[in-house]
Design a protein around this motif. Sequence first.
Motif, mmCIF file in Angstrom:
data_model
loop_
_atom_site.group_PDB
_atom_site.id
_atom_site.type_symbol
_atom_site.label_atom_id
_atom_site.label_comp_id
_atom_site.label_asym_id
_atom_site.label_seq_id
_atom_site.Cartn_x
_atom_site.Cartn_y
_atom_site.Cartn_z
ATOM 1 N N ILE A 18 1.283 -1.086 0.193
ATOM 2 C CA ILE A 18 -0.039 0.269 -0.649
ATOM 3 C C ILE A 18 0.711 1.176 -0.053
ATOM 4 O O ILE A 18 1.831 1.406 0.980
ATOM 5 C CB ILE A 18 -0.800 -0.170 0.951
ATOM 6 N N LYS A 19 0.898 2.066 -0.977
ATOM 7 C CA LYS A 19 1.515 3.653 -0.775
ATOM 8 C C LYS A 19 0.969 4.338 -0.304
ATOM 9 O O LYS A 19 -0.323 5.374 -0.391
ATOM 10 C CB LYS A 19 1.312 4.259 -2.738
ATOM 11 N N LYS A 20 1.686 4.245 0.871
ATOM 12 C CA LYS A 20 0.938 5.403 1.712
ATOM 13 C C LYS A 20 1.620 7.110 1.857
ATOM 14 O O LYS A 20 1.296 7.471 3.168
ATOM 15 C CB LYS A 20 0.859 4.271 3.363
ATOM 16 N N ALA A 21 2.344 6.832 1.223
ATOM 17 C CA ALA A 21 3.435 7.898 1.284
ATOM 18 C C ALA A 21 2.442 9.219 1.370
ATOM 19 O O ALA A 21 1.389 9.324 0.284
ATOM 20 C CB ALA A 21 3.888 8.226 0.365
ATOM 21 N N SER A 22 2.263 10.107 2.121
ATOM 22 C CA SER A 22 1.946 11.549 1.409
ATOM 23 C C SER A 22 2.819 12.856 0.436
ATOM 24 O O SER A 22 3.693 11.874 0.454
ATOM 25 C CB SER A 22 2.068 12.504 3.035
ATOM 26 N N ILE A 23 2.116 13.499 0.071
ATOM 27 C CA ILE A 23 2.920 14.229 -1.042
ATOM 28 C C ILE A 23 3.644 15.015 -0.215
ATOM 29 O O ILE A 23 5.414 15.280 -0.982
ATOM 30 C CB ILE A 23 1.996 14.966 -1.738
ATOM 31 N N ASN A 24 3.568 15.267 0.793
ATOM 32 C CA ASN A 24 3.751 17.037 1.284
ATOM 33 C C ASN A 24 4.288 16.268 3.059
ATOM 34 O O ASN A 24 3.481 15.465 3.707
ATOM 35 C CB ASN A 24 4.091 18.639 0.791
ATOM 36 N N ASN A 25 5.159 17.458 3.427
ATOM 37 C CA ASN A 25 4.938 17.428 5.255
ATOM 38 C C ASN A 25 4.520 18.750 6.098
ATOM 39 O O ASN A 25 5.291 18.645 7.019
ATOM 40 C CB ASN A 25 6.819 16.812 5.232
ATOM 41 N N PHE A 26 3.651 18.837 5.008
ATOM 42 C CA PHE A 26 3.045 20.027 5.214
ATOM 43 C C PHE A 26 2.635 19.660 6.506
ATOM 44 O O PHE A 26 1.429 18.096 7.316
ATOM 45 C CB PHE A 26 1.504 20.960 4.533
ATOM 46 N N SER A 27 2.719 20.971 7.987
ATOM 47 C CA SER A 27 2.252 20.096 9.348
ATOM 48 C C SER A 27 0.960 20.813 9.167
ATOM 49 O O SER A 27 1.155 20.697 11.138
ATOM 50 C CB SER A 27 3.809 19.950 10.539
ATOM 51 N N GLU A 28 0.370 21.812 9.101
ATOM 52 C CA GLU A 28 -0.205 22.794 9.864
ATOM 53 C C GLU A 28 -1.531 22.050 9.950
ATOM 54 O O GLU A 28 -2.337 21.990 9.052
ATOM 55 C CB GLU A 28 -0.251 24.267 9.153
ATOM 56 N N ASP A 29 -2.390 22.492 10.827
ATOM 57 C CA ASP A 29 -3.863 21.532 11.567
ATOM 58 C C ASP A 29 -5.291 22.603 11.353
ATOM 59 O O ASP A 29 -5.017 23.920 11.243
ATOM 60 C CB ASP A 29 -3.597 21.347 12.884
ATOM 61 N N LEU A 30 -5.450 21.773 10.758
ATOM 62 C CA LEU A 30 -7.426 22.537 9.996
ATOM 63 C C LEU A 30 -7.838 22.875 11.163
ATOM 64 O O LEU A 30 -7.946 24.236 10.810
ATOM 65 C CB LEU A 30 -8.270 21.670 9.834
ATOM 66 N N ASN A 31 -7.688 23.364 12.447
ATOM 67 C CA ASN A 31 -8.123 23.908 13.333
ATOM 68 C C ASN A 31 -7.401 25.447 13.576
ATOM 69 O O ASN A 31 -7.566 26.275 14.516
ATOM 70 C CB ASN A 31 -8.280 23.047 15.236
ATOM 71 N N SER A 32 -6.588 25.697 13.146
ATOM 72 C CA SER A 32 -5.556 26.456 13.889
ATOM 73 C C SER A 32 -5.847 27.967 12.957
ATOM 74 O O SER A 32 -5.690 28.665 12.645
ATOM 75 C CB SER A 32 -3.747 26.445 13.272
#
Length: 322
Positions: A146-160
């Motif tokens: 299974i290809k679980k990788a994300s495209i980037n390492n963006f870490s900002e949360d929706l609740n922010s």
Amino acid sequence: MIKLEDLFNIDYPRTLIFSEQEQDPKGINFISSRGTNNGIVARVKNNSEAVLYPSGCITVPLKGTVLHAFLQPEQCYVAHQIAVLTPKTEMSDQVKIFYCLAIRKNKYRYNYGRQADRTLRQILVPSPNEIPKWVYTLDISNYTDIKKASINNFSEDLNSRLWEWFSFSDLFEIKKGKRLTKADMEPGQTPFIGATDSNNGLTNMINKKPIHPGNVITVNYNGNGVAEAYYQPTPFWCSDDVNVLYPNFTLDAPIAMFICTIIRKEKYRFNYGRKWHVERMKSSKLKLPVSSINEPDWEFIRNYIKSLPYSNQIYNFDGNTH
């Protein structure tokens, strides 16, 4: 045909509550009764008091999404009311997936009022000598690896982020589909999108010229799955029970996936008696994260979706990954 218990050892795990587990992005898959993402709800830390099931087992919900069986490519913990099947004899992953589908074919026998805990063992499935030969040649590399990788390492949360309401008419030009009876459908290459609640709305492939372009969103306003929203990457025809959202902004697959999810959150407002027709949709509102100028923050939305597991499986309308 053969009983399921003749092929598999069937275990019924003791109660294991997800909310009591400590989550760990690099931990062990926790399997719930959800019908998506292979049943995986999250990864959790090692729990020495819980049974750790081996990779290659099959998990089968006994309630909720009853009999929605999945092959588990990794070790896992399993929630209550989920059966775990391990083959009694050596079995390839292709055959296991075949049996997952065979188990699912019995879903119609059960519902929330009739669970499968007492009768799972007696369910009839094809015996090994009844399995079609083509099953053994299936390419399942995308399933077992299974290809679980994300495209980037963006870490900002929706609740922010600050969220604001926007009317559909500000974001989209809304058009209706066009009625086409089954008698007028001939097999062809054009996707036909109906008011269904599965398969991205695709119900047929027809011999008609598309009436809508790709890179738009379809929303059921009637029929099964009112308010189900789907991203359509290629030109298509759709029924008159479907509304088509033509964006007034630059749409791509990650943004569309986000919007479709938000639209589905409005499902509770509509039903067969209160349809989401074009005029009602034009006056409806959609809540989105905003930028400093109080406009939808499309770049944030795009980056957020690309940061999610499996986001490298999102394709744009001409087949290339983002």
